[in-house]
Design a protein around this motif. Structure first.
Motif, mmCIF file in Angstrom:
data_model
loop_
_atom_site.group_PDB
_atom_site.id
_atom_site.type_symbol
_atom_site.label_atom_id
_atom_site.label_comp_id
_atom_site.label_asym_id
_atom_site.label_seq_id
_atom_site.Cartn_x
_atom_site.Cartn_y
_atom_site.Cartn_z
ATOM 1 N N GLU A 154 0.826 -1.281 0.024
ATOM 2 C CA GLU A 154 0.225 -0.092 -0.051
ATOM 3 C C GLU A 154 0.944 1.299 -0.015
ATOM 4 O O GLU A 154 0.737 2.070 -0.742
ATOM 5 C CB GLU A 154 -0.915 0.008 1.191
ATOM 6 N N SER A 158 1.672 3.746 -3.497
ATOM 7 C CA SER A 158 0.813 5.027 -3.620
ATOM 8 C C SER A 158 1.702 6.283 -3.570
ATOM 9 O O SER A 158 0.949 7.463 -3.441
ATOM 10 C CB SER A 158 -0.101 4.934 -2.761
ATOM 11 N N THR A 282 -2.296 -3.528 -7.184
ATOM 12 C CA THR A 282 -2.216 -2.153 -6.469
ATOM 13 C C THR A 282 -1.659 -0.806 -7.379
ATOM 14 O O THR A 282 -1.878 0.012 -7.387
ATOM 15 C CB THR A 282 -1.354 -2.286 -5.044
ATOM 16 N N CYS A 286 -3.577 2.331 -8.385
ATOM 17 C CA CYS A 286 -3.113 3.557 -7.918
ATOM 18 C C CYS A 286 -2.791 4.429 -9.368
ATOM 19 O O CYS A 286 -3.009 5.678 -9.429
ATOM 20 C CB CYS A 286 -1.937 3.476 -7.197
ATOM 21 N N TYR A 293 -8.693 4.066 -5.133
ATOM 22 C CA TYR A 293 -7.962 2.744 -4.403
ATOM 23 C C TYR A 293 -8.197 3.004 -2.889
ATOM 24 O O TYR A 293 -8.149 2.042 -2.276
ATOM 25 C CB TYR A 293 -6.345 2.775 -4.971
ATOM 26 N N ARG A 297 -9.368 0.593 0.108
ATOM 27 C CA ARG A 297 -8.877 0.096 1.332
ATOM 28 C C ARG A 297 -9.786 0.297 2.483
ATOM 29 O O ARG A 297 -9.876 -0.676 3.492
ATOM 30 C CB ARG A 297 -7.509 0.857 1.475
ATOM 31 N N THR A 311 -5.371 -0.680 9.221
ATOM 32 C CA THR A 311 -5.777 -0.066 7.620
ATOM 33 C C THR A 311 -6.548 1.057 7.996
ATOM 34 O O THR A 311 -6.308 2.332 7.268
ATOM 35 C CB THR A 311 -6.371 -0.994 6.830
ATOM 36 N N ASN A 315 -4.883 5.023 7.067
ATOM 37 C CA ASN A 315 -5.375 5.668 5.811
ATOM 38 C C ASN A 315 -6.171 6.839 6.147
ATOM 39 O O ASN A 315 -6.149 7.950 5.534
ATOM 40 C CB ASN A 315 -6.006 4.881 4.885
#
Length: 363
Positions: A154, A158, A282, A286, A293, A297, A311, A315
């Motif tokens: 992740e 990103s 991923t 992205c 995305y 998530r 997570t 985020n």
């Protein structure tokens, strides 16, 4: 919106700098909000003198006769939420400095001692400098038994080249080792290769120029490396996905679909599996739309039994000063419900209240 464009969108910010900001009263508010501080010898200090006690406050017998006032026990979690979720990260750092200057205590360590559980994890996350927080998340993903590959994928897929460089610098300063070397030690095979390639930040080209001939060639190479042969040339996929610019890759995906009569995502699903599949998908997600995305998530962090709190916290905290408003809009379009409504259904207590404060109003 592609990942490399999303970093410059100002309207996406949910947590902004507080106007007329002064760290000193904020630090004092936090000081008063936490139990075990301001009692005993501190009672006669100028900080304690600022308290106003209701008649219902508990009293105790004084050795000098009569009764003496005592500060009520307990932590005022809402006061902590009101201050820390409504200040920018830069302002939180100033509050921490003021807290130490006024009261001789480290704010983050004091918060850790006073709070617990998921609420503590969220509030402490807010106190980290952004790059140090992401370095911590990567370190935690690799320490101990097992590796949380999803966290590593992740973050590396990103972030921009400059951001990755800052994360690597913070990681080495805080943990005394190289992020790249730790990833190599903790992963293996093609997953290790794609993660190391992503760490180089070679996709970070914001130029809108695309060479149509090269894009077509890359699409043909991807087809030849997967659908056209028995087995898969994983390194061809890794090289193209990790070294081409986002604008170039979008053109490659278009050309690929014409050649293969299926999307690049469908081919990755059929040609790879496990963490390597997740990493490749991923990168594609992205590249196509970073906000979608992150919406995905967040959705799957709460969908089904249990909540993936790591997570959810990571985020919301990391995107709150970048593009969380835009992520919220995509979330609603994709899932037919708001992010805040799902948080209300899936979390509770002070943890829920703090998350909702960071997320802000519904789109």
């Amino acid at each position: 919106m592609a990942w490399w464009k999303a970093w410059i969108e100002q309207e996406g910010v949910t947590v902004k700098s507080s106007s007329h900001f002064n760290p000193d009263p904020d630090a004092e508010t936090l000081y008063k909000a936490m139990k075990g501080i301001g009692v005993g010898s501190q009672l006669l200090s100028h900080q304690a003198a600022a308290f106003t006690f209701p008649s219902s406050t508990l009293t105790s017998v004084s050795p000098w006769g009569g009764h003496s006032r005592c500060i009520p026990a307990g932590t005022n979690e809402q006061a902590i939420i009101d201050v820390l979720t409504k200040r920018s990260n830069a302002q939180r750092q100033q509050i921490a400095k003021s807290f130490k200057a006024q009261f001789g205590k480290d704010l983050t360590e004091t918060l850790k001692s006073e709070l617990s559980g998921k609420f503590e994890r969220l509030i402490v996350a807010l106190m980290y400098l952004p790059y140090r927080y992401e370095a911590k998340e990567l370190h935690d993903a690799m320490k101990g038994l097992g590796t949380k590959e999803g966290v590593i994928i992740e973050i590396l897929a990103s972030r921009t080249k400059n951001q990755l460089q800052e994360i690597m610098k913070a990681y080495e300063e805080d943990y005394g080792s190289s992020l790249e070397e730790d990833i190599q030690a903790d992963t293996s095979g093609y997953l290790e290769r794609i993660l190391v390639c992503l760490l180089q930040g070679s996709r970070d080209d914001v130029s809108s120029f695309v060479d149509p001939g090269l894009a077509l060639q890359d699409a043909q190479d991807l087809y030849a490396a997967g659908e056209k042969i028995r087995g898969t040339d994983e390194m061809k996929f890794i090289t193209i996905l990790c070294t081409r610019s986002a604008t170039h890759l979008l053109r490659v995906f278009e050309e690929y679909e014409k050649i293969a009569n299926k999307s690049i995502e469908d081919s990755i699903n059929s040609e790879t599996h496990g963490s390597l599949e997740e990493a490749m998908l991923t990168v594609v997600k992205c590249t196509r739309n970073l906000h979608s995305y992150f919406a995905e998530r967040l959705y799957y962090a709460m969908k089904g039994a249990g909540t993936r709190d790591g997570t959810l916290i990571r985020n919301i905290v990391s995107r709150s000063e970048i593009d969380l408003n835009l992520i919220k809009c995509h979330f609603k379009k994709m899932y037919g419900k708001t992010l805040s409504s799902m948080i209300m259904e899936d979390t509770s207590g002070d943890y829920k209240n703090a998350l909702l404060s960071l997320v802000g109003s519904d789109p």
